[in-house]
Design an enzyme around this catalytic site. Structure first.
Site, PDB file in Angstrom:
ATOM      1  N   CYS A  83     -85.089 -55.113  71.461  1.00  0.00           N
ATOM      2  CA  CYS A  83     -85.398 -54.154  72.541  1.00  0.00           C
ATOM      3  C   CYS A  83     -86.647 -54.547  73.321  1.00  0.00           C
ATOM      4  O   CYS A  83     -86.950 -53.942  74.354  1.00  0.00           O
ATOM      5  CB  CYS A  83     -85.564 -52.760  71.962  1.00  0.00           C
ATOM      6  SG  CYS A  83     -84.231 -52.303  70.863  1.00  0.00           S
ATOM      7  N   HIS A 332     -81.785 -47.049  77.977  1.00  0.00           N
ATOM      8  CA  HIS A 332     -82.309 -48.178  77.199  1.00  0.00           C
ATOM      9  C   HIS A 332     -81.308 -49.336  77.168  1.00  0.00           C
ATOM     10  O   HIS A 332     -80.675 -49.594  76.144  1.00  0.00           O
ATOM     11  CB  HIS A 332     -82.644 -47.673  75.799  1.00  0.00           C
ATOM     12  CG  HIS A 332     -83.318 -48.675  74.914  1.00  0.00           C
ATOM     13  ND1 HIS A 332     -84.054 -49.745  75.398  1.00  0.00           N
ATOM     14  CD2 HIS A 332     -83.356 -48.783  73.546  1.00  0.00           C
ATOM     15  CE1 HIS A 332     -84.517 -50.462  74.380  1.00  0.00           C
ATOM     16  NE2 HIS A 332     -84.098 -49.898  73.259  1.00  0.00           N
TER      17      HIS A 332
HETATM   18  C1  COA Z   1     -76.683 -40.557  70.129  1.00  0.00           C
HETATM   19  C2  COA Z   1     -75.395 -41.337  70.227  1.00  0.00           C
HETATM   20  C3  COA Z   1     -74.826 -41.588  68.817  1.00  0.00           C
HETATM   21  C4  COA Z   1     -74.391 -40.519  71.053  1.00  0.00           C
HETATM   22  O1  COA Z   1     -73.220 -41.272  71.199  1.00  0.00           O
HETATM   23  P1  COA Z   1     -71.788 -40.550  71.308  1.00  0.00           P
HETATM   24  O2  COA Z   1     -71.708 -39.489  70.271  1.00  0.00           O
HETATM   25  O3  COA Z   1     -70.724 -41.601  71.305  1.00  0.00           O
HETATM   26  O4  COA Z   1     -71.886 -39.841  72.695  1.00  0.00           O
HETATM   27  P2  COA Z   1     -70.890 -40.018  73.908  1.00  0.00           P
HETATM   28  O5  COA Z   1     -71.147 -41.339  74.557  1.00  0.00           O
HETATM   29  O6  COA Z   1     -69.505 -39.700  73.466  1.00  0.00           O
HETATM   30  O7  COA Z   1     -71.411 -38.881  74.893  1.00  0.00           O
HETATM   31  C5  COA Z   1     -71.176 -37.504  74.629  1.00  0.00           C
HETATM   32  C6  COA Z   1     -72.047 -36.715  75.586  1.00  0.00           C
HETATM   33  O8  COA Z   1     -73.429 -36.809  75.172  1.00  0.00           O
HETATM   34  C7  COA Z   1     -74.200 -37.434  76.205  1.00  0.00           C
HETATM   35  N1  COA Z   1     -75.101 -38.358  75.506  1.00  0.00           N
HETATM   36  C8  COA Z   1     -74.775 -39.470  74.813  1.00  0.00           C
HETATM   37  N2  COA Z   1     -75.871 -40.011  74.262  1.00  0.00           N
HETATM   38  C9  COA Z   1     -76.906 -39.234  74.649  1.00  0.00           C
HETATM   39  C10 COA Z   1     -78.286 -39.279  74.406  1.00  0.00           C
HETATM   40  N3  COA Z   1     -78.797 -40.262  73.672  1.00  0.00           N
HETATM   41  N4  COA Z   1     -79.073 -38.332  74.942  1.00  0.00           N
HETATM   42  C11 COA Z   1     -78.530 -37.348  75.693  1.00  0.00           C
HETATM   43  N5  COA Z   1     -77.219 -37.232  75.954  1.00  0.00           N
HETATM   44  C12 COA Z   1     -76.416 -38.167  75.430  1.00  0.00           C
HETATM   45  C13 COA Z   1     -73.191 -38.158  77.081  1.00  0.00           C
HETATM   46  O9  COA Z   1     -73.654 -38.261  78.406  1.00  0.00           O
HETATM   47  C14 COA Z   1     -72.013 -37.233  77.011  1.00  0.00           C
HETATM   48  O10 COA Z   1     -72.234 -36.117  77.849  1.00  0.00           O
HETATM   49  P3  COA Z   1     -71.010 -35.426  78.649  1.00  0.00           P
HETATM   50  O11 COA Z   1     -70.098 -34.905  77.594  1.00  0.00           O
HETATM   51  O12 COA Z   1     -71.704 -34.349  79.434  1.00  0.00           O
HETATM   52  O13 COA Z   1     -70.425 -36.518  79.472  1.00  0.00           O
HETATM   53  C15 COA Z   1     -75.635 -42.710  70.937  1.00  0.00           C
HETATM   54  O14 COA Z   1     -76.106 -42.493  72.252  1.00  0.00           O
HETATM   55  C16 COA Z   1     -76.631 -43.578  70.174  1.00  0.00           C
HETATM   56  O15 COA Z   1     -76.315 -44.155  69.119  1.00  0.00           O
HETATM   57  N6  COA Z   1     -77.853 -43.733  70.682  1.00  0.00           N
HETATM   58  C17 COA Z   1     -78.877 -44.606  70.076  1.00  0.00           C
HETATM   59  C18 COA Z   1     -78.786 -46.007  70.650  1.00  0.00           C
HETATM   60  C19 COA Z   1     -79.656 -46.968  69.860  1.00  0.00           C
HETATM   61  O16 COA Z   1     -79.673 -46.977  68.663  1.00  0.00           O
HETATM   62  N7  COA Z   1     -80.390 -47.816  70.571  1.00  0.00           N
HETATM   63  C20 COA Z   1     -81.308 -48.736  69.971  1.00  0.00           C
HETATM   64  C21 COA Z   1     -82.601 -48.081  69.726  1.00  0.00           C
HETATM   65  S1  COA Z   1     -83.682 -49.056  68.737  1.00  0.00           S
END
Ligand code: COA
Length: 384
Positions: A83, A332
């Site tokens: 990252c 990100h």
């Molecule tokens: C949190 C997480 C698991 C959600 O993924 P998901 O359950 O597949 O979510 P989806 O993509 O199906 O999205 C579902 C809804 O939540 C929203 N959403 C997804 N991730 C979000 C987040 N991080 N913050 C806010 N909203 C989020 C989407 O826009 C969507 O909204 P909508 O229904 O209004 O369209 C995923 O974003 C994640 O793993 N994030 C961390 C990424 C990471 O680890 N990066 C490296 C860091 S070191």
């Protein structure tokens, strides 16, 4: 060392990109070069940050970007530091320009993962942890940062609202940032009602998976005749490393690589944390923002989350933090994140951050972490 300036910085809107990584990276590079007011032929080296070109069926992006810019003869290299890839690329560009190996350099970071689903993206990202010890045993980044959050909550008896305040603030800032993935505010109630992803982290504690591209043009002060923008003076460019594996750490209440990089950066800049006007810090999860603010020396251990709840890190607070919306809400796209932090600082200094201005822009800090802290960059910028 020669003094190094940031002359231009551009980003696209994070989220889902219709363009390929190559197209987006080339376009933002053009924008940054145009903004810098220099001829592309003045670029002596291109540093590309990209982690998962394989998901976009394109590796070796540098020559292709240079080709698109009309400078195929210019050397390029692709850097991967999880990252923190594009802040690592910025550091390399700084070293080249400060050391006299190039008068100007282009840094461009890009990531495009929307071609794959959350499960696949989670698995890809997880290989930036220690594969045999962490990843193979089921660790994911939400899980690893949940471990840090649990340790912090137990040590300092924090409340969920303290972390909710970080998410609410960053979403409010992103709502005013046209580059942001999520341009919507959330309330504390929405935060508290959101589903648990990896206990104690909820949905709004997490950054999303985003596509995005960001580019930065740096040049030696002595090579610039009359800048067309208000340049950022690079007062410090520091990198540090630390033990990657969580199970080999003696302390889970901070990231040693942040502490080391911050110490080096403040020493280089001849500044103290109290002299920083605003900061873009690595908030991949809300706990990461609290840890960063403490490891960077802005707050004593165990107090940063409370400071967020008190409003101290809001745009009108004593130290505005992540006026861009941060990784949490601006998004990100890992290869682009470090460069995008510089875009925000550049826009704040050049009066381009309309609607989300911070009150003072004399000095700014950018902090970017690789994975759970195996690597870290801290840059400090000032004005002429
Ligand atoms: C949190 C997480 C698991 C959600 O993924 P998901 O359950 O597949 O979510 P989806 O993509 O199906 O999205 C579902 C809804 O939540 C929203 N959403 C997804 N991730 C979000 C987040 N991080 N913050 C806010 N909203 C989020 C989407 O826009 C969507 O909204 P909508 O229904 O209004 O369209 C995923 O974003 C994640 O793993 N994030 C961390 C990424 C990471 O680890 N990066 C490296 C860091 S070191």
């Amino acid at each position: 060392m020669r003094e190094v300036w940031v002359l231009g910085a551009a980003s696209n809107r994070f989220g889902k990109m219709a363009e390929t990584a190559r197209e987006a990276a080339t376009r933002v590079s053009w924008e940054a070069i145009h903004q810098a007011g220099i001829d592309p032929k003045a670029i002596g080296h291109t540093f590309v940050a990209n982690c998962f070109g394989v998901a976009d069926h394109q590796a070796h992006l540098g020559p292709l970007i240079n080709q698109g810019l009309g400078i195929p003869e210019v050397p390029s290299v692709t850097l991967e530091s999880a990252c923190s890839s594009s802040s690592a690329a910025l550091h390399e560009a700084f070293v080249h320009v400060a050391g006299g190996f190039a008068d100007a350099a282009l840094v461009v970071g890009v990531e495009r993962l929307s071609t794959i689903d959350t499960l696949q993206a989670t698995s890809y990202f997880a290989i930036a942890a220690d594969y045999p010890f962490e990843t193979k045993n089921g660790a994911t980044f939400p899980g690893l940062y949940a471990t840090l959050a649990s340790a912090y909550r137990a040590a300092f008896r924090t409340t969920p609202e303290m972390f909710g305040a970080i998410a609410v603030k960053n979403h409010a800032n992103a709502a005013r940032n046209p580059h942001a993935h999520f341009q919507k505010e959330i309330t504390m109630e929405t935060y508290l009602a959101s589903p648990v992803i990896a206990s104690p982290l909820r949905l709004y504690d997490c950054c999303p998976f985003s596509d995005g591209a960001a580019a930065v043009v740096v040049a030696a002060k002595e090579s610039v005749r009359s800048p067309v923008t208000e340049p950022l003076v690079v007062r410090a460019s520091a990198r540090a490393g630390a033990v990657t594996d969580m199970h080999d750490r003696t302390d889970l209440l901070g990231l040693p690589s942040t502490r080391r990089a911050a110490e080096l950066a403040f020493r280089q800049a001849h500044l103290t944390p109290r002299e920083i006007d605003f900061a873009e810090v690595h908030d991949c999860f809300t706990i990461a923002e609290a840890l960063a603010l403490e490891d960077l020396g802005f707050y004593p251990k165990g107090t940063a989350a409370q400071a967020s709840l008190d409003g101290a890190t809001a745009r009108d607070g004593t130290l505005p933090v992540n006026p861009s919306g941060g990784l949490k809400a601006k998004g990100h796209p890992i290869g682009a994140t470090g460069a995008a932090q510089v875009v925000e600082i550049f826009e704040q200094v050049n009066g381009l951050a309309r609607g989300r201005e911070v009150p003072r822009t004399g000095t700014a800090l950018a902090h970017n972490v690789g994975a759970t802290g195996g690597s870290c960059s801290v840059h400090i910028f000032g004005r002429r």
